[in-house]
Design a protein around this motif. Structure first.
Motif, mmCIF file in Angstrom:
data_model
loop_
_atom_site.group_PDB
_atom_site.id
_atom_site.type_symbol
_atom_site.label_atom_id
_atom_site.label_comp_id
_atom_site.label_asym_id
_atom_site.label_seq_id
_atom_site.Cartn_x
_atom_site.Cartn_y
_atom_site.Cartn_z
ATOM 1 N N ASP A 60 -26.429 65.918 -71.670
ATOM 2 C CA ASP A 60 -26.019 67.246 -70.996
ATOM 3 C C ASP A 60 -25.961 68.379 -72.016
ATOM 4 O OD1 ASP A 60 -23.594 66.714 -72.286
ATOM 5 O OD2 ASP A 60 -22.409 66.727 -70.595
ATOM 6 N N GLY A 61 -26.247 68.039 -73.379
ATOM 7 C CA GLY A 61 -26.148 69.222 -74.402
ATOM 8 C C GLY A 61 -24.874 69.425 -74.861
ATOM 9 N N LYS A 62 -23.886 68.483 -74.510
ATOM 10 C CA LYS A 62 -22.555 68.808 -75.098
ATOM 11 C C LYS A 62 -22.401 68.019 -76.635
ATOM 12 C CE LYS A 62 -17.599 67.720 -74.259
ATOM 13 N NZ LYS A 62 -16.469 66.897 -73.263
ATOM 14 N N LEU A 63 -21.707 68.824 -77.498
ATOM 15 C CA LEU A 63 -21.740 68.194 -78.715
ATOM 16 C C LEU A 63 -20.942 66.978 -78.868
ATOM 17 C CD1 LEU A 63 -21.305 71.780 -80.561
ATOM 18 C CD2 LEU A 63 -23.208 70.766 -80.005
ATOM 19 N N LYS A 68 -19.272 68.991 -83.007
ATOM 20 C CA LYS A 68 -18.308 70.024 -82.639
ATOM 21 C C LYS A 68 -17.460 70.453 -83.738
ATOM 22 C CE LYS A 68 -14.942 71.224 -79.163
ATOM 23 N NZ LYS A 68 -13.911 71.663 -80.057
ATOM 24 N N ASP A 69 -17.046 69.719 -84.382
ATOM 25 C CA ASP A 69 -15.922 69.674 -85.608
ATOM 26 C C ASP A 69 -16.752 70.443 -86.867
ATOM 27 O OD1 ASP A 69 -13.849 68.561 -84.331
ATOM 28 O OD2 ASP A 69 -13.688 66.841 -85.557
ATOM 29 N N ARG A 70 -17.996 70.160 -86.943
ATOM 30 C CA ARG A 70 -19.017 70.848 -87.949
ATOM 31 C C ARG A 70 -19.010 72.382 -87.420
ATOM 32 N NH1 ARG A 70 -23.642 66.377 -89.409
ATOM 33 N NH2 ARG A 70 -22.250 64.740 -90.002
ATOM 34 N N VAL A 71 -19.446 72.562 -86.199
ATOM 35 C CA VAL A 71 -19.676 73.985 -85.823
ATOM 36 C C VAL A 71 -18.386 74.794 -85.831
ATOM 37 C CG1 VAL A 71 -20.590 75.500 -83.868
ATOM 38 C CG2 VAL A 71 -21.644 72.828 -84.447
ATOM 39 N N ASP A 72 -17.265 73.821 -85.387
ATOM 40 C CA ASP A 72 -16.002 74.897 -85.340
ATOM 41 C C ASP A 72 -15.387 75.126 -86.770
ATOM 42 O OD1 ASP A 72 -15.693 74.864 -82.785
ATOM 43 O OD2 ASP A 72 -14.558 73.040 -82.482
ATOM 44 N N THR A 73 -15.823 74.103 -87.615
ATOM 45 C CA THR A 73 -15.390 74.443 -89.036
ATOM 46 C C THR A 73 -16.144 75.768 -89.510
ATOM 47 O OG1 THR A 73 -14.734 72.196 -89.568
ATOM 48 C CG2 THR A 73 -15.148 73.575 -91.355
ATOM 49 N N ALA A 74 -17.285 75.721 -89.287
ATOM 50 C CA ALA A 74 -18.358 76.963 -89.891
ATOM 51 C C ALA A 74 -17.616 78.229 -89.070
ATOM 52 C CB ALA A 74 -19.607 76.581 -89.257
ATOM 53 N N ILE A 75 -17.557 78.102 -87.923
ATOM 54 C CA ILE A 75 -16.923 79.618 -87.334
ATOM 55 C C ILE A 75 -15.662 79.992 -87.939
ATOM 56 C CG2 ILE A 75 -15.978 80.514 -85.207
ATOM 57 C CD1 ILE A 75 -18.036 78.499 -83.694
ATOM 58 N N ARG A 76 -14.903 78.953 -88.172
ATOM 59 C CA ARG A 76 -13.516 79.242 -88.820
ATOM 60 C C ARG A 76 -13.907 79.930 -90.372
ATOM 61 N NH1 ARG A 76 -11.470 74.446 -89.468
ATOM 62 N NH2 ARG A 76 -11.022 74.213 -91.479
ATOM 63 N N ALA A 102 -28.360 73.016 -79.019
ATOM 64 C CA ALA A 102 -26.991 72.760 -78.600
ATOM 65 C C ALA A 102 -26.040 73.480 -79.549
ATOM 66 C CB ALA A 102 -26.540 71.139 -78.591
ATOM 67 N N MET A 103 -26.147 73.425 -80.808
ATOM 68 C CA MET A 103 -25.647 74.149 -81.940
ATOM 69 C C MET A 103 -25.449 75.701 -81.474
ATOM 70 S SD MET A 103 -25.627 72.104 -85.653
ATOM 71 C CE MET A 103 -27.453 71.789 -85.559
ATOM 72 N N VAL A 104 -26.710 76.251 -81.458
ATOM 73 C CA VAL A 104 -26.875 77.618 -81.147
ATOM 74 C C VAL A 104 -26.192 78.271 -79.881
ATOM 75 C CG1 VAL A 104 -28.742 79.423 -80.854
ATOM 76 C CG2 VAL A 104 -29.137 77.507 -82.577
ATOM 77 N N ASN A 105 -26.413 77.247 -78.848
ATOM 78 C CA ASN A 105 -25.679 77.658 -77.666
ATOM 79 C C ASN A 105 -24.171 77.634 -77.824
ATOM 80 O OD1 ASN A 105 -27.999 77.671 -76.073
ATOM 81 N ND2 ASN A 105 -28.076 75.829 -75.435
ATOM 82 N N TYR A 106 -23.761 76.572 -78.725
ATOM 83 C CA TYR A 106 -22.233 76.594 -78.717
ATOM 84 C C TYR A 106 -21.577 77.865 -79.407
ATOM 85 C CZ TYR A 106 -17.696 74.569 -79.972
ATOM 86 O OH TYR A 106 -16.239 74.449 -80.185
ATOM 87 N N LEU A 107 -22.427 78.182 -80.558
ATOM 88 C CA LEU A 107 -22.095 79.258 -81.498
ATOM 89 C C LEU A 107 -22.005 80.716 -80.643
ATOM 90 C CD1 LEU A 107 -24.092 78.563 -84.641
ATOM 91 C CD2 LEU A 107 -21.615 78.777 -84.495
ATOM 92 N N ASP A 171 -13.968 67.451 -91.149
ATOM 93 C CA ASP A 171 -12.784 66.384 -90.812
ATOM 94 C C ASP A 171 -11.631 66.987 -89.890
ATOM 95 O OD1 ASP A 171 -14.054 63.585 -92.164
ATOM 96 O OD2 ASP A 171 -14.021 65.466 -93.293
ATOM 97 N N GLN A 172 -11.653 66.912 -88.689
ATOM 98 C CA GLN A 172 -10.551 67.412 -87.612
ATOM 99 C C GLN A 172 -10.014 66.399 -87.013
ATOM 100 O OE1 GLN A 172 -11.391 71.032 -85.745
ATOM 101 N NE2 GLN A 172 -12.835 71.789 -87.532
ATOM 102 N N ARG A 173 -10.237 65.193 -87.210
ATOM 103 C CA ARG A 173 -9.730 63.928 -86.234
ATOM 104 C C ARG A 173 -10.304 62.643 -86.664
ATOM 105 N NH1 ARG A 173 -12.773 65.478 -80.900
ATOM 106 N NH2 ARG A 173 -13.375 67.532 -81.834
ATOM 107 N N ALA A 174 -9.715 61.592 -86.232
ATOM 108 C CA ALA A 174 -10.628 60.381 -86.499
ATOM 109 C C ALA A 174 -11.444 60.226 -85.542
ATOM 110 C CB ALA A 174 -9.439 59.195 -86.414
ATOM 111 N N TYR A 175 -12.775 59.487 -86.135
ATOM 112 C CA TYR A 175 -13.872 59.297 -85.255
ATOM 113 C C TYR A 175 -13.844 57.889 -85.117
ATOM 114 C CZ TYR A 175 -14.759 64.032 -87.166
ATOM 115 O OH TYR A 175 -14.515 65.302 -87.526
ATOM 116 N N THR A 176 -14.259 57.644 -83.811
ATOM 117 C CA THR A 176 -14.570 56.159 -83.237
ATOM 118 C C THR A 176 -15.543 55.425 -83.987
ATOM 119 O OG1 THR A 176 -15.935 56.986 -81.498
ATOM 120 C CG2 THR A 176 -13.745 56.397 -81.064
#
Length: 210
Positions: A60-63, A68-76, A102-107, A171-176
């Motif tokens: 569905d285009g969801k990160l 998501k953590d990579r993009v959120d970190t870049a925004i920060r 997907a990344m561009v849309n999120y940004l 890294d913002q969480r543990a990944y499965t």
């Protein structure tokens, strides 16, 4: 019986040598890039561009959590004034799979202006992303955002391409899938070593931008 013992002995010796080789390459990458990796925003040197490396996206285009953590970190980092613009690079192998869009849309949903985003749709792997960022898109000063286990290989490649890049951990969480990805990374190190030794050209040299 003696022949069987020799075969087992050679197998064990070979396995030990392979393990030492795998760990040795990993250690070299970590040692050569340790001073380039940052974990605190306050200590990160400013750069013109933040490079976000692609990772899996859902149908569905969801990160994925990793992306998501990579993009959120870049925004920060952008909001902290550490970078001025974005280069997103990833796999756009078909109309049905597009990490970059997907990344561009999120940004953009997070308020990042389209004019600040450059998109590379042909970053099919880490080597291609680094090569294309520097040689085709002209990004000579950047901070690369990805997970800690991925940064040594990424920055080793960048350094061998004579690119002035640092790295910041996402890294913002543990990944499965983290354990599997870390094991895969050990093998990917050999691919990276081979690519830099051969001075490999990326899969495509075409500029495909957003």
């Amino acid at each position: 019986m003696k022949r069987l013992k020799k075969i087992i002995l050679f197998f064990v010796i070979g396995l030990v040598l392979i393990i030492f080789l795998v760990l040795g390459v990993e250690a070299i990458f970590k040692r050569e890039t340790a001073d380039l990796i940052y974990r605190e925003t306050s200590t990160l040197p400013e750069a013109n561009t933040v490079i976000i490396l692609g990772a899996s996206v859902h149908a569905d285009g969801k990160l994925s959590p990793i992306l998501k953590d990579r993009v959120d970190t870049a925004i920060r980092l952008f909001e902290a004034g550490k970078v001025k613009n974005f280069l997103v690079t990833g796999d756009h192998r078909s109309d049905d799979y597009n990490e970059v869009a997907a990344m561009v849309n999120y940004l953009e949903k997070k308020g990042i202006a389209d004019s600040l985003i450059t998109a590379d749709h042909a970053g099919l792997d880490t080597y291609d992303s680094m090569y294309r960022a520097g040689k085709l898109f002209g990004v000579d000063n950047a901070v690369v955002v990805t997970q800690a286990f991925h940064l040594p290989r990424t920055l080793y490649i960048a350094s061998k391409l004579n690119l002035d890049y640092t790295g910041f951990t996402a890294d913002q969480r543990a990944y499965t899938t983290e354990y599997r990805l870390k094991q895969r990374e050990k093998l990917a190190n050999f691919k990276a070593l081979w690519e830099v030794l051969l001075k490999k050209k990326p899969t495509t040299l075409k500029l495909r931008v957003h």
